[in-house]
Design a protein around this motif. Sequence first.
Motif, PDB file in Angstrom:
ATOM      1  N   GLN A  47       0.868  -1.179  -0.348  1.00 43.43           N
ATOM      2  CA  GLN A  47       0.136   0.318   0.152  1.00 43.43           C
ATOM      3  C   GLN A  47       0.680   1.454   0.095  1.00 43.43           C
ATOM      4  N   ARG A  48       1.809   1.141   0.562  1.00 41.45           N
ATOM      5  CA  ARG A  48       2.262   2.704   1.389  1.00 41.45           C
ATOM      6  C   ARG A  48       3.642   2.608  -0.549  1.00 41.45           C
ATOM      7  N   GLU A  49       3.861   1.099  -1.021  1.00 40.52           N
ATOM      8  CA  GLU A  49       5.256   1.180  -2.360  1.00 40.52           C
ATOM      9  C   GLU A  49       3.594   2.017  -3.177  1.00 40.52           C
ATOM     10  N   CYS A  50       2.095   1.667  -3.679  1.00 40.42           N
ATOM     11  CA  CYS A  50       1.200   2.827  -4.013  1.00 40.42           C
ATOM     12  C   CYS A  50       0.991   3.763  -4.367  1.00 40.42           C
ATOM     13  N   ALA A  51       1.352   3.989  -2.597  1.00 43.02           N
ATOM     14  CA  ALA A  51       0.581   5.583  -2.419  1.00 43.02           C
ATOM     15  C   ALA A  51       1.911   6.555  -2.822  1.00 43.02           C
ATOM     16  N   LEU A  52       2.987   6.281  -2.750  1.00 43.71           N
ATOM     17  CA  LEU A  52       4.384   6.330  -3.616  1.00 43.71           C
ATOM     18  C   LEU A  52       4.460   6.578  -4.299  1.00 43.71           C
ATOM     19  N   LYS A  53       3.836   5.833  -5.464  1.00 47.53           N
ATOM     20  CA  LYS A  53       3.835   6.301  -7.275  1.00 47.53           C
ATOM     21  C   LYS A  53       3.014   7.016  -7.111  1.00 47.53           C
ATOM     22  N   ALA A  54       1.466   6.685  -6.576  1.00 48.74           N
ATOM     23  CA  ALA A  54       0.778   8.184  -6.758  1.00 48.74           C
ATOM     24  C   ALA A  54       1.317   9.258  -6.536  1.00 48.74           C
ATOM     25  N   ASP A  55       1.517   9.296  -5.610  1.00 50.92           N
ATOM     26  CA  ASP A  55       2.194  11.171  -5.059  1.00 50.92           C
ATOM     27  C   ASP A  55       3.810  11.673  -6.249  1.00 50.92           C
ATOM     28  N   LEU A  56       4.666  10.474  -6.331  1.00 51.11           N
ATOM     29  CA  LEU A  56       5.377  10.521  -7.556  1.00 51.11           C
ATOM     30  C   LEU A  56       4.870  11.147  -8.943  1.00 51.11           C
ATOM     31  N   GLU A  57       3.546  10.636  -9.657  1.00 47.96           N
ATOM     32  CA  GLU A  57       2.777  10.817 -10.765  1.00 47.96           C
ATOM     33  C   GLU A  57       2.253  12.155 -10.430  1.00 47.96           C
ATOM     34  N   LYS A  58       1.342  12.355  -9.110  1.00 46.84           N
ATOM     35  CA  LYS A  58       1.172  13.597  -8.675  1.00 46.84           C
ATOM     36  C   LYS A  58      -0.379  13.274  -9.412  1.00 46.84           C
ATOM     37  N   VAL A  59      -0.785  12.397  -8.431  1.00 51.78           N
ATOM     38  CA  VAL A  59      -2.493  11.359  -9.450  1.00 51.78           C
ATOM     39  C   VAL A  59      -3.296  13.143  -8.469  1.00 51.78           C
ATOM     40  N   LEU A  60      -4.323  13.016  -9.445  1.00 50.00           N
ATOM     41  CA  LEU A  60      -4.798  13.961  -8.871  1.00 50.00           C
ATOM     42  C   LEU A  60      -5.784  13.373  -7.467  1.00 50.00           C
ATOM     43  N   LEU A  61      -6.318  14.321  -6.232  1.00 52.01           N
ATOM     44  CA  LEU A  61      -7.134  13.585  -4.914  1.00 52.01           C
ATOM     45  C   LEU A  61      -8.308  12.623  -5.912  1.00 52.01           C
ATOM     46  N   THR A  65      -7.901   7.046  -5.677  1.00 49.55           N
ATOM     47  CA  THR A  65      -8.289   5.761  -4.983  1.00 49.55           C
ATOM     48  C   THR A  65      -8.798   4.948  -5.897  1.00 49.55           C
ATOM     49  N   ALA A  66      -8.664   5.068  -7.625  1.00 46.67           N
ATOM     50  CA  ALA A  66      -9.174   4.207  -8.758  1.00 46.67           C
ATOM     51  C   ALA A  66      -7.483   4.201  -9.266  1.00 46.67           C
ATOM     52  N   PHE A  67      -6.572   3.986  -8.787  1.00 48.01           N
ATOM     53  CA  PHE A  67      -5.014   4.507  -9.445  1.00 48.01           C
ATOM     54  C   PHE A  67      -4.734   3.465  -7.468  1.00 48.01           C
ATOM     55  N   LEU A  68      -4.811   3.641  -6.524  1.00 45.13           N
ATOM     56  CA  LEU A  68      -4.166   3.013  -5.540  1.00 45.13           C
ATOM     57  C   LEU A  68      -5.116   1.581  -5.869  1.00 45.13           C
ATOM     58  N   ASN A  69      -5.973   1.345  -6.063  1.00 39.25           N
ATOM     59  CA  ASN A  69      -6.668  -0.350  -6.236  1.00 39.25           C
ATOM     60  C   ASN A  69      -6.488  -0.323  -7.685  1.00 39.25           C
ATOM     61  N   GLN A  70      -6.244  -0.287  -8.650  1.00 40.58           N
ATOM     62  CA  GLN A  70      -5.865  -0.923  -9.648  1.00 40.58           C
ATOM     63  C   GLN A  70      -3.822  -1.421  -9.606  1.00 40.58           C
ATOM     64  N   CYS A  71      -3.097  -0.373  -9.078  1.00 36.87           N
ATOM     65  CA  CYS A  71      -1.851  -0.145  -8.718  1.00 36.87           C
ATOM     66  C   CYS A  71      -1.703  -1.222  -7.166  1.00 36.87           C
ATOM     67  N   LEU A  72      -2.929  -1.425  -6.786  1.00 35.37           N
ATOM     68  CA  LEU A  72      -2.408  -3.337  -5.897  1.00 35.37           C
ATOM     69  C   LEU A  72      -2.811  -4.085  -6.692  1.00 35.37           C
ATOM     70  N   GLU A  73      -4.007  -4.005  -7.657  1.00 32.36           N
ATOM     71  CA  GLU A  73      -4.374  -5.856  -8.440  1.00 32.36           C
ATOM     72  C   GLU A  73      -3.306  -5.470  -9.178  1.00 32.36           C
ATOM     73  N   THR A  74      -2.337  -5.047  -9.898  1.00 31.56           N
ATOM     74  CA  THR A  74      -0.998  -5.328 -10.590  1.00 31.56           C
ATOM     75  C   THR A  74      -0.056  -5.995  -9.421  1.00 31.56           C
ATOM     76  N   THR A  75      -0.114  -5.116  -7.923  1.00 37.33           N
ATOM     77  CA  THR A  75       0.830  -5.885  -7.252  1.00 37.33           C
ATOM     78  C   THR A  75       0.305  -7.216  -7.546  1.00 37.33           C
ATOM     79  N   ALA A  76      -0.838  -7.396  -6.853  1.00 35.70           N
ATOM     80  CA  ALA A  76      -1.021  -8.542  -6.120  1.00 35.70           C
ATOM     81  C   ALA A  76      -1.520  -9.767  -7.506  1.00 35.70           C
ATOM     82  N   ALA A  77      -1.148  -9.154  -8.747  1.00 32.22           N
ATOM     83  CA  ALA A  77      -0.888 -10.770 -10.306  1.00 32.22           C
ATOM     84  C   ALA A  77       0.331 -10.705 -10.144  1.00 32.22           C
ATOM     85  N   LYS A  78       1.142  -9.941 -10.311  1.00 34.77           N
ATOM     86  CA  LYS A  78       2.281 -10.455 -10.433  1.00 34.77           C
ATOM     87  C   LYS A  78       2.848 -11.088  -9.047  1.00 34.77           C
ATOM     88  N   HIS A  79       1.938 -11.771  -7.704  1.00 39.01           N
ATOM     89  CA  HIS A  79       2.899 -12.466  -6.991  1.00 39.01           C
ATOM     90  C   HIS A  79       2.179 -13.196  -7.283  1.00 39.01           C
TER      91      HIS A  79
END
Length: 79
Positions: A47-61, A65-79
């Motif tokens: 979750q922290r890794e995805c939040a950091l990615k959102a901060d670096l990509e300057k995702v709008l507030l 949530t949609a960005f974090l959900n997609q990031c967590l889903e892709t991360t879970a699919a990789k593992h």
Amino acid sequence: MKPVIFIAAIALLATAPGRSQPLVDPNKVAPEYREAAEKRRAEQLRQRECALKADLEKVLLRDRTAFLNQCLETTAAKH
């Protein structure tokens, strides 16, 4: 009306900001709960890794949530 706004502003400034949840330390829990603590810590790190990615990509507030959900889903699919 102005006193109400003034009081509301003071109340907001006086409150302490919310703190994030600290990382779980599996070594500080009872042995029977260690496996669950390790899983929780791994999830917190993802979750922290995805939040950091959102901060670096300057995702709008509004889109965060949609960005974090997609990031967590892709991360879970990789593992």
